[in-house]
Write a protein that holds these residues in place. Structure first.
Motif, short mmCIF file in Angstrom:
data_model
loop_
_atom_site.label_atom_id
_atom_site.label_comp_id
_atom_site.label_asym_id
_atom_site.label_seq_id
_atom_site.Cartn_x
_atom_site.Cartn_y
_atom_site.Cartn_z
N MET A 79 0.83 -1.20 0.00
CA MET A 79 0.00 0.00 0.00
C MET A 79 0.87 1.25 0.00
N LYS A 80 0.33 2.28 -0.63
CA LYS A 80 1.01 3.58 -0.69
C LYS A 80 0.15 4.62 0.00
N GLU A 81 0.81 5.51 0.75
CA GLU A 81 0.10 6.60 1.41
C GLU A 81 -0.38 7.59 0.34
N THR A 82 -1.70 7.91 0.39
CA THR A 82 -2.28 8.77 -0.64
C THR A 82 -2.97 10.01 -0.08
N GLY A 83 -3.05 10.14 1.23
CA GLY A 83 -3.72 11.32 1.76
C GLY A 83 -4.02 11.16 3.24
N SER A 84 -4.87 12.07 3.72
CA SER A 84 -5.26 12.03 5.13
C SER A 84 -6.65 12.65 5.26
N PHE A 85 -7.28 12.40 6.39
CA PHE A 85 -8.58 12.99 6.68
C PHE A 85 -8.81 12.94 8.18
N ILE A 86 -9.83 13.62 8.62
CA ILE A 86 -10.21 13.63 10.04
C ILE A 86 -11.44 12.76 10.20
N LYS A 87 -11.34 11.76 11.06
CA LYS A 87 -12.47 10.90 11.38
C LYS A 87 -13.01 11.34 12.74
N ILE A 88 -14.32 11.48 12.82
CA ILE A 88 -14.95 11.79 14.11
C ILE A 88 -15.34 10.46 14.74
N TYR A 89 -14.79 10.17 15.90
CA TYR A 89 -15.05 8.91 16.60
C TYR A 89 -15.29 9.24 18.07
N HIS A 90 -16.43 8.86 18.57
CA HIS A 90 -16.83 9.16 19.95
C HIS A 90 -16.73 10.67 20.23
N GLY A 91 -17.09 11.46 19.23
CA GLY A 91 -17.09 12.91 19.38
C GLY A 91 -15.72 13.56 19.30
N GLU A 92 -14.69 12.78 19.05
CA GLU A 92 -13.32 13.30 18.97
C GLU A 92 -12.86 13.36 17.51
N GLU A 93 -12.11 14.39 17.18
CA GLU A 93 -11.47 14.47 15.87
C GLU A 93 -10.18 13.65 15.93
N MET A 94 -10.09 12.67 15.02
CA MET A 94 -8.92 11.79 14.99
C MET A 94 -8.32 11.81 13.59
N PRO A 95 -7.13 12.40 13.44
CA PRO A 95 -6.47 12.36 12.13
C PRO A 95 -6.18 10.92 11.71
N HIS A 96 -6.37 10.63 10.44
CA HIS A 96 -6.06 9.32 9.87
C HIS A 96 -5.31 9.52 8.56
N LEU A 97 -4.36 8.65 8.30
CA LEU A 97 -3.69 8.58 7.02
C LEU A 97 -4.43 7.57 6.16
N VAL A 98 -4.42 7.77 4.85
CA VAL A 98 -5.05 6.84 3.92
C VAL A 98 -3.95 6.16 3.11
N PHE A 99 -4.01 4.83 3.07
CA PHE A 99 -3.11 4.02 2.26
C PHE A 99 -3.98 3.28 1.25
N GLU A 100 -3.48 3.13 0.02
CA GLU A 100 -4.25 2.47 -1.03
C GLU A 100 -3.42 1.40 -1.73
N LEU A 101 -4.16 0.40 -2.21
CA LEU A 101 -3.57 -0.66 -3.03
C LEU A 101 -4.54 -0.93 -4.18
N ASP A 102 -4.06 -0.74 -5.41
CA ASP A 102 -4.87 -1.01 -6.59
C ASP A 102 -4.64 -2.44 -7.03
N ARG A 103 -5.65 -2.99 -7.66
CA ARG A 103 -5.58 -4.36 -8.16
C ARG A 103 -4.33 -4.57 -9.02
N GLU A 104 -4.02 -3.64 -9.89
CA GLU A 104 -2.88 -3.80 -10.80
C GLU A 104 -1.53 -3.61 -10.11
N ASP A 105 -1.50 -2.90 -9.00
CA ASP A 105 -0.23 -2.57 -8.35
C ASP A 105 0.23 -3.62 -7.34
N ARG A 106 -0.57 -4.61 -7.10
CA ARG A 106 -0.21 -5.56 -6.02
C ARG A 106 0.87 -6.50 -6.39
#
Length: 171
Positions: A144-171
């Motif tokens: 997987m490659k890091e492709t971005g980030s976002f804020i997830k709200i969990y139990h009322g808290e803002e939690m930064p998350h990184l996004v990793f992706e894997l494409d069918r062709e890249d595996r």
């Protein structure tokens, strides 16, 4: 049956309460998730897994060591919504004593293969908290490659998350 070299995977059931509670109450899991899982939280967790099986045919599965029959964690393919977009993700949560044995990497590879070959998924993601260096390492080990980030709200808290992706062709 879904399996890998050392693991078999099965659906989470109501009778798994004690093993799920122990796993979700592990100090490492609590640090990443940011809270203690009460009995009600554990029951809700199990119900979410069952709803995932009903709605999507898959969700977190118990990862069981073939040789010993011991549950080492939960690993699965999850239908997730990230910033309004429905995506397929891989998730893995291990018991504290099972970390560092390669189970998360082995299980995540098995899930990716299943998602691509059986389910016909084109892309998989992992959303991981930046402090969770062990999970980031697993994502990278399965390609997987890091492709971005976002804020997830969990139990009322803002939690930064990184996004990793894997494409069918890249595996």
């Amino acid at each position: 049956m879904l399996e890998s070299k050392r693991l078999i995977f099965r659906k989470v059931e109501d009778d798994d309460f004690d093993v799920i509670a122990k796993m979700m109450r592990d100090e490492g899991v609590r640090r990443i998730w940011g809270h203690y899982f009460s009995d009600d939280d554990v029951r809700a967790w199990i119900e979410r897994r069952k709803k995932g099986y009903q709605d999507h045919g898959i969700d977190y599965l118990l990862a069981i060591q073939k040789e010993t029959g011991e549950v080492v964690g939960q690993i699965g393919i999850l239908r997730e919504n990230i910033e309004g977009k429905d995506v397929w993700g891989i998730g893995y949560i291990l018991n504290g004593d099972a970390r560092g044995c390669g189970y998360a990497t082995e299980g995540a590879k098995a899930m990716a293969e299943y998602a691509f070959e059986t389910m016909g998924v084109e892309k998989l993601i992992c959303d991981i908290r930046p402090m969770n260096t062990e999970s980031i390492a697993v994502a990278k080990r399965i390609g997987m490659k890091e492709t971005g980030s976002f804020i997830k709200i969990y139990h009322g808290e803002e939690m930064p998350h990184l996004v990793f992706e894997l494409d069918r062709e890249d595996r």
